[in-house]
Scaffold this motif. Structure first.
Motif, PDB file in Angstrom:
ATOM      1  N   GLY A 245      20.386  14.706  -6.875  1.00 55.77           N
ATOM      2  CA  GLY A 245      21.172  13.373  -6.924  1.00 55.77           C
ATOM      3  C   GLY A 245      20.678  12.533  -8.387  1.00 55.77           C
ATOM      4  O   GLY A 245      20.051  12.848  -9.596  1.00 55.77           O
ATOM      5  N   GLU A 246      20.389  11.339  -8.126  1.00 52.18           N
ATOM      6  CA  GLU A 246      19.283  10.327  -9.049  1.00 52.18           C
ATOM      7  C   GLU A 246      18.275  10.699  -9.822  1.00 52.18           C
ATOM      8  O   GLU A 246      17.567  10.447 -11.147  1.00 52.18           O
ATOM      9  CB  GLU A 246      19.158   8.744  -8.816  1.00 52.18           C
ATOM     10  N   ARG A 254      14.643  11.719 -19.269  1.00 52.64           N
ATOM     11  CA  ARG A 254      13.199  11.469 -20.003  1.00 52.64           C
ATOM     12  C   ARG A 254      13.378  12.932 -20.917  1.00 52.64           C
ATOM     13  O   ARG A 254      12.503  12.621 -21.971  1.00 52.64           O
ATOM     14  CB  ARG A 254      12.487  12.320 -18.532  1.00 52.64           C
ATOM     15  N   VAL A 255      13.352  14.252 -20.151  1.00 54.37           N
ATOM     16  CA  VAL A 255      13.939  15.265 -20.780  1.00 54.37           C
ATOM     17  C   VAL A 255      14.590  14.829 -22.387  1.00 54.37           C
ATOM     18  O   VAL A 255      13.977  14.739 -23.253  1.00 54.37           O
ATOM     19  CB  VAL A 255      14.780  16.472 -20.471  1.00 54.37           C
ATOM     20  N   LEU A 256      15.437  13.993 -22.005  1.00 52.90           N
ATOM     21  CA  LEU A 256      16.811  13.265 -23.565  1.00 52.90           C
ATOM     22  C   LEU A 256      15.832  12.721 -24.910  1.00 52.90           C
ATOM     23  O   LEU A 256      15.643  12.614 -25.848  1.00 52.90           O
ATOM     24  CB  LEU A 256      17.902  12.568 -23.488  1.00 52.90           C
ATOM     25  N   ALA A 310      24.674   5.368 -19.698  1.00 47.35           N
ATOM     26  CA  ALA A 310      24.325   6.943 -20.060  1.00 47.35           C
ATOM     27  C   ALA A 310      23.077   6.860 -19.825  1.00 47.35           C
ATOM     28  O   ALA A 310      22.370   6.250 -20.356  1.00 47.35           O
ATOM     29  CB  ALA A 310      25.062   7.521 -21.162  1.00 47.35           C
ATOM     30  N   ILE A 311      23.192   8.586 -20.170  1.00 49.05           N
ATOM     31  CA  ILE A 311      21.234   8.284 -20.198  1.00 49.05           C
ATOM     32  C   ILE A 311      20.653   8.589 -21.143  1.00 49.05           C
ATOM     33  O   ILE A 311      21.770   8.946 -22.420  1.00 49.05           O
ATOM     34  CB  ILE A 311      21.057  10.466 -19.753  1.00 49.05           C
ATOM     35  N   THR A 315      15.218   2.262 -19.871  1.00 46.13           N
ATOM     36  CA  THR A 315      13.961   2.629 -19.030  1.00 46.13           C
ATOM     37  C   THR A 315      14.685   3.196 -17.378  1.00 46.13           C
ATOM     38  O   THR A 315      13.174   3.605 -16.857  1.00 46.13           O
ATOM     39  CB  THR A 315      12.858   1.986 -19.999  1.00 46.13           C
ATOM     40  N   ASP A 316      15.071   1.782 -17.689  1.00 47.22           N
ATOM     41  CA  ASP A 316      15.290   1.433 -16.134  1.00 47.22           C
ATOM     42  C   ASP A 316      16.572   1.896 -15.770  1.00 47.22           C
ATOM     43  O   ASP A 316      17.239   1.086 -14.835  1.00 47.22           O
ATOM     44  CB  ASP A 316      14.598   0.812 -15.251  1.00 47.22           C
TER      45      ASP A 316
END
Length: 400
Positions: A245-246, A254-256, A310-311, A315-316
């Protein structure tokens, strides 16, 4: 021409000239003058540069030296001789045609020289102007043909390696439920590319749940394709590690941010978990197009409301879940925007999700299912677009 001119070290190739530049490695003054005379009589537009020793020839052929179209090599020099010297010439001038000059009694050496890599050999006592000029021209053309063949072979090898690499980077779905049917289609938008910025994956976890994911990295180059592969592998790893999920999307975000090369890069994503009962699913969307749900009564798009950004944008970010009830017979189709951003006719209108739903309904009425359904949707979208879709495209269809 004066003798001093022929042996002048400043006689080197001049950039931009149309004439052929030839290096003669020859210590005998008479033979060097004769080669120059033959070239002139043969009406070959060429400038001859003479190296009187192999040490001098190294200065012409080594790194940073002037480029030559052809090298004529006498295999008998005071400071070097034989095939070992020829191999060194070939090493120093790998892209230059090489002709070997031999004596009458050394014809077998000439044959061996061709076997070692020279384009041809000439017996000094038999050389005449037409023969020399023709041999030089043929050697240069033969070398060009060899270089073209070598480059073609390298291109084929590279293409084969890239194809194997692409197959290795595309996902292999891990699905144990034999009652589920899994279909995909993938095509990068860049011409001759093997991978695009779109990516997808499917994996079934030990609890019986099936996890689907599809994503789209902004941009259309090899860097985006590489980032897409890394995000897909990170997603699979996180699912196997138990993230859902979220929380999973937060980690992917974070990986991106750690993997991207500029802050402008973002990724849209949609992931769906089909629960073990196969009657319920949970969906998370991060700025991605809405999936389609197929059932016995037709096809519809998932609700618009349950969607986060979109990721890579904020940041939040927050990503709400959408719960989906699945009918007795169902199909879930995830896709990237390459499928719906094609034009409809000659105007500016795009196909969009609503248009895709209409195309899917028409395909169902024609009895299309599974892979045939996916292929029909792409073909119909291309017909409306007036040609092939130019964006990266990925489609994933799971049916139960």
């Amino acid at each position: 021409m004066r003798t001093a001119d022929l042996f002048d070290p400043s006689r080197v190739p001049v950039a931009g000239r149309d004439a052929l530049d030839i290096l003669l490695i020859e210590d005998d003054l008479g033979d060097a003058l004769l080669v120059q005379e033959f070239l002139d009589e043969g009406e070959l537009d060429a400038q001859l540069v003479v190296a009187r020793s192999f040490a001098e020839a190294r200065g012409f052929l080594g790194p940073g030296g002037p480029g030559f179209h052809c090298v004529l090599v006498d295999l008998s020099l005071p400071d070097a001789n034989g095939l070992d010297m020829l191999r060194e010439v070939l090493r120093l001038a790998p892209h230059t045609a090489v002709l070997v000059l031999t004596g009458l009694n050394d014809a077998q050496v000439g044959v061996a020289a061709v076997g070692a890599g020279a384009q041809d050999y000439l017996v000094k006592q038999e050389v005449e102007p037409p023969l020399l000029t023709r041999a030089v021209r043929y050697a240069i053309e033969r070398k060009r043909a060899d270089e073209s063949e070598r480059e073609l072979g390298e291109a084929r090898l590279l293409s084969s390696e890239n194809n194997r690499l692409a197959r290795g980077l595309l996902p292999v779905p891990q699905l144990d439920d034999v009652l589920l049917r899994h279909h995909t289609r993938y095509s990068p938008g860049r011409r001759r590319a093997l991978l695009g910025g779109d990516f997808y994956d499917t994996i079934q976890t030990p609890d019986g749940a099936v996890h689907l994911m599809i994503g789209d990295v902004s941009g259309h180059g090899p860097d985006e394709a590489s980032l897409g592969v890394r995000l897909r592998m990170a997603w699979r790893t996180l699912v196997l590690a138990g993230q859902r999920g979220e929380a999973l999307l937060v980690t992917l975000d974070r990986v991106l941010t750690l993997e991207r090369w500029t802050e402008e890069i973002f990724t849209t994503l949609c992931m769906v978990t089909v629960h073990p009962d196969r009657r319920h699913a949970t969906m998370y969307r991060a700025g991605h197009p809405r999936p389609l749900l197929f059932s016995g009564s037709g096809v519809r798009a998932m609700p618009e409301e349950a969607c986060g950004p979109a990721i890579g944008l904020f940041t939040d970010g927050e990503w709400p879940a959408a719960e989906i009830e699945l009918p007795d017979s169902w199909g879930l189709m995830l896709y990237t925007d390459g499928l719906i951003e094609g034009r409809v006719g000659h105007g500016s209108r795009r196909l969009d999700t609503e248009g895709l739903v209409d195309l899917a309904a028409q395909a169902l009425r024609r009895g299309m299912t599974g892979q045939d359904l996916i292929d029909a949707l792409v073909a119909d979208a291309e017909d409306l677009n007036g040609g092939v879709l130019t964006d990266d495209l990925a489609i994933l269809l799971l049916a139960g």
